[in-house]
Motif scaffolding. Sequence first.
Motif, PDB file in Angstrom:
ATOM      1  N   GLU A 371     -11.871   2.467  -6.543  1.00 35.50           N
ATOM      2  CA  GLU A 371     -12.312   3.345  -7.920  1.00 35.50           C
ATOM      3  C   GLU A 371     -11.387   3.128  -8.759  1.00 35.50           C
ATOM      4  O   GLU A 371     -11.740   2.666 -10.023  1.00 35.50           O
ATOM      5  N   GLU A 372     -10.174   3.360  -8.586  1.00 38.36           N
ATOM      6  CA  GLU A 372      -8.967   3.409  -9.515  1.00 38.36           C
ATOM      7  C   GLU A 372      -8.742   1.873 -10.010  1.00 38.36           C
ATOM      8  O   GLU A 372      -8.714   1.652 -11.114  1.00 38.36           O
ATOM      9  N   ILE A 373      -9.101   0.810  -9.021  1.00 38.56           N
ATOM     10  CA  ILE A 373      -8.961  -0.744  -9.503  1.00 38.56           C
ATOM     11  C   ILE A 373     -10.302  -1.037 -10.396  1.00 38.56           C
ATOM     12  O   ILE A 373      -9.984  -1.694 -11.287  1.00 38.56           O
ATOM     13  N   ALA A 374     -11.307  -0.282  -9.939  1.00 41.48           N
ATOM     14  CA  ALA A 374     -12.461  -0.680 -10.829  1.00 41.48           C
ATOM     15  C   ALA A 374     -12.524  -0.215 -12.290  1.00 41.48           C
ATOM     16  O   ALA A 374     -12.943  -0.739 -13.137  1.00 41.48           O
ATOM     17  N   THR A 375     -11.724   0.870 -12.240  1.00 41.18           N
ATOM     18  CA  THR A 375     -11.555   1.431 -13.725  1.00 41.18           C
ATOM     19  C   THR A 375     -10.383   0.865 -14.390  1.00 41.18           C
ATOM     20  O   THR A 375     -10.088   0.989 -15.692  1.00 41.18           O
ATOM     21  N   GLY A 376      -9.669  -0.006 -13.537  1.00 42.24           N
ATOM     22  CA  GLY A 376      -8.430  -0.511 -14.309  1.00 42.24           C
ATOM     23  C   GLY A 376      -7.233   0.223 -14.278  1.00 42.24           C
ATOM     24  O   GLY A 376      -6.211  -0.436 -14.997  1.00 42.24           O
ATOM     25  N   LYS A 377      -7.208   1.115 -13.611  1.00 37.50           N
ATOM     26  CA  LYS A 377      -6.006   2.116 -13.526  1.00 37.50           C
ATOM     27  C   LYS A 377      -5.116   1.512 -12.534  1.00 37.50           C
ATOM     28  O   LYS A 377      -3.652   1.686 -12.699  1.00 37.50           O
ATOM     29  N   LYS A 378      -5.374   1.019 -11.487  1.00 40.56           N
ATOM     30  CA  LYS A 378      -4.444   0.043 -10.602  1.00 40.56           C
ATOM     31  C   LYS A 378      -5.171  -1.394 -10.271  1.00 40.56           C
ATOM     32  O   LYS A 378      -6.340  -1.879 -10.797  1.00 40.56           O
ATOM     33  N   THR A 379      -4.442  -2.208  -9.528  1.00 38.06           N
ATOM     34  CA  THR A 379      -4.797  -3.547  -9.242  1.00 38.06           C
ATOM     35  C   THR A 379      -4.595  -3.575  -7.785  1.00 38.06           C
ATOM     36  O   THR A 379      -4.243  -2.637  -6.976  1.00 38.06           O
ATOM     37  N   ILE A 380      -5.196  -4.690  -7.085  1.00 38.46           N
ATOM     38  CA  ILE A 380      -5.370  -4.885  -5.683  1.00 38.46           C
ATOM     39  C   ILE A 380      -3.895  -4.940  -5.178  1.00 38.46           C
ATOM     40  O   ILE A 380      -3.622  -4.607  -4.164  1.00 38.46           O
ATOM     41  N   GLN A 381      -2.826  -5.310  -5.989  1.00 32.20           N
ATOM     42  CA  GLN A 381      -1.478  -5.446  -5.609  1.00 32.20           C
ATOM     43  C   GLN A 381      -0.803  -4.252  -5.205  1.00 32.20           C
ATOM     44  O   GLN A 381       0.341  -4.240  -4.769  1.00 32.20           O
ATOM     45  N   ASP A 382      -1.417  -3.088  -5.859  1.00 29.00           N
ATOM     46  CA  ASP A 382      -0.842  -1.723  -5.596  1.00 29.00           C
ATOM     47  C   ASP A 382      -1.080  -1.234  -4.280  1.00 29.00           C
ATOM     48  O   ASP A 382      -0.640  -0.270  -3.667  1.00 29.00           O
ATOM     49  N   CYS A 383      -2.022  -2.085  -3.549  1.00 25.45           N
ATOM     50  CA  CYS A 383      -2.187  -1.535  -2.274  1.00 25.45           C
ATOM     51  C   CYS A 383      -0.921  -2.307  -1.172  1.00 25.45           C
ATOM     52  O   CYS A 383      -0.974  -3.576  -1.288  1.00 25.45           O
ATOM     53  N   ARG A 384      -0.157  -1.692  -0.743  1.00 26.29           N
ATOM     54  CA  ARG A 384       0.828  -2.166   0.136  1.00 26.29           C
ATOM     55  C   ARG A 384       0.529  -3.079   1.137  1.00 26.29           C
ATOM     56  O   ARG A 384       1.219  -4.017   1.618  1.00 26.29           O
ATOM     57  N   ILE A 385      -0.364  -2.570   1.959  1.00 22.01           N
ATOM     58  CA  ILE A 385      -0.962  -3.324   3.191  1.00 22.01           C
ATOM     59  C   ILE A 385      -1.425  -4.515   2.677  1.00 22.01           C
ATOM     60  O   ILE A 385      -1.114  -5.764   3.325  1.00 22.01           O
ATOM     61  N   HIS A 386      -2.370  -4.835   1.541  1.00 21.81           N
ATOM     62  CA  HIS A 386      -2.691  -5.818   1.177  1.00 21.81           C
ATOM     63  C   HIS A 386      -1.567  -6.821   0.681  1.00 21.81           C
ATOM     64  O   HIS A 386      -1.475  -8.173   0.985  1.00 21.81           O
ATOM     65  N   ARG A 387      -0.574  -6.107  -0.134  1.00 14.05           N
ATOM     66  CA  ARG A 387       0.453  -7.013  -0.620  1.00 14.05           C
ATOM     67  C   ARG A 387       1.500  -7.568   0.628  1.00 14.05           C
ATOM     68  O   ARG A 387       1.816  -8.901   0.437  1.00 14.05           O
ATOM     69  N   ASN A 388       1.422  -6.833   1.563  1.00  6.46           N
ATOM     70  CA  ASN A 388       2.331  -7.269   2.784  1.00  6.46           C
ATOM     71  C   ASN A 388       1.539  -8.510   3.328  1.00  6.46           C
ATOM     72  O   ASN A 388       2.039  -9.379   3.646  1.00  6.46           O
ATOM     73  N   GLU A 389       0.036  -8.400   3.491  1.00  6.74           N
ATOM     74  CA  GLU A 389      -0.654  -9.440   4.038  1.00  6.74           C
ATOM     75  C   GLU A 389      -0.418 -10.558   3.253  1.00  6.74           C
ATOM     76  O   GLU A 389      -0.426 -11.789   4.003  1.00  6.74           O
ATOM     77  N   VAL A 390      -0.615 -10.542   1.992  1.00  2.00           N
ATOM     78  CA  VAL A 390      -0.413 -11.604   1.013  1.00  2.00           C
ATOM     79  C   VAL A 390       1.013 -12.438   1.618  1.00  2.00           C
ATOM     80  O   VAL A 390       0.976 -13.787   1.347  1.00  2.00           O
ATOM     81  N   LYS A 391       1.904 -11.554   1.296  1.00  2.00           N
ATOM     82  CA  LYS A 391       3.379 -12.163   1.529  1.00  2.00           C
ATOM     83  C   LYS A 391       3.348 -12.908   2.996  1.00  2.00           C
ATOM     84  O   LYS A 391       4.069 -13.878   3.132  1.00  2.00           O
ATOM     85  N   GLN A 392       2.890 -12.239   3.911  1.00  2.00           N
ATOM     86  CA  GLN A 392       2.766 -12.864   5.374  1.00  2.00           C
ATOM     87  C   GLN A 392       2.046 -14.187   5.506  1.00  2.00           C
ATOM     88  O   GLN A 392       2.776 -15.276   6.037  1.00  2.00           O
ATOM     89  N   ASN A 393       0.922 -14.299   4.675  1.00  2.00           N
ATOM     90  CA  ASN A 393       0.279 -15.424   4.801  1.00  2.00           C
ATOM     91  C   ASN A 393       1.008 -16.421   3.903  1.00  2.00           C
ATOM     92  O   ASN A 393       0.893 -17.825   4.324  1.00  2.00           O
TER      93      ASN A 393
END
Length: 396
Positions: A371-393
């Motif tokens: 919901e925070e991402i959908a309203t523009g207050k956060k981005t997908i990069q603010d999710c630590r798990i997602h960010r770490n998965e991207v770095k690993q890939n």
Amino acid sequence: MRSVVTYTLSQCVKCMKCLRACPTNAVFIQKDRVHINHSRCINCGKCLDACLNQGLQSKGSTLVDISNYDYTVCLVPSSMISDYKTHEQVEELFYAIKMLGFDEVIDISDIEGQITKEAILLSEIEHGKSLISSFCPVINKLIEVKFPMLLSSITAIDYASEIAARQIRKRCTDKGKVGIFNCCECIAKLNLAKYPYGNSQFEVDHALAIVDIFPIIKANMGKGKLPISLCKEGLQSCNPAMMMIAENHLVADGFDKVCNILEHAEFGLLSEFDLLTLFPCFNGCLGGNLLWGNSYLTKNNIHQLCNVKEKSISNLPFEEIYGESTIDDVNDMRSIQERLVFFSKVNDQLEQLPGYDCGACGFASCRIMAEEIATGKKTIQDCRIHRNEVKQNESK
């Protein structure tokens, strides 16, 4: 209305138990401290119960505030009275409260009785609509936050303390600056006053936590009596087991049970009931978290108190007991179509998140983060798990 929950940085150990306990996801952690989303907080106190280190607290006004007024009045709810076994003890209670420095101490059981009766009358007029009657701000705010489709079902009857306060101001116009104090049996009702949380829309000036003034009251017991008569219907209204109900009325207590009922009501599955009377606390207002007594014993007390010096319910005119303070101004004015579009955006973001509900982002669940991402207050990069998965890939 603002949340009554305040954060104490020095006592917080960042255990995140408050995030898990909050039923509306109003608690989140950002920049190494706990924050409360005031639009989501329903003042249920579950985060306070979960916080073993008192990193979260709630406080009412203090007796020092009495000195700011020329004439002071204290309102006493039935839930506070019901802890006493005899009428003599109740009269001692009222005298003990008066000794705190008040000019008047007022029993509001007659008003509590009238608003209970009025809710029943409304349900008869609106037969088949499943009206929701709750004189607890937790329920009203819960509906606003989680079950907005039921907002139109809430009876627009004002809180007993507000009705009483308006009557007091009308008859005390010659008393100078009048200060009205309400004794509160739960933290949610600390918000039904101008102070200490700055809700200027209320007639009551100050909210007092009963647990804070109880030690002084106890010390004053036995020093005198203040003549008082009580309203049977008002005393019964604070305990779901004592309420007089018809077959087409549903009375329920306990937060989880209430949520289940509201879920059913939202889908129209309780249409056979004309009136839903809901209490978030087990044993109703007698189970308020700022009371000191045993709520299991109060039923017998009510039976005894109802047999002595009974007074009838108040007979205030229609316009005196209705008000808009039972629900906040609803800021979400989006159409159903706009809400569906937003819901779709949230679901799209949710599919990109890991779904662990780990709380590493500071929010209790991935849905809140979506919901925070959908309203523009956060981005997908603010999710630590997602960010770490991207770095690993990327490193592969």
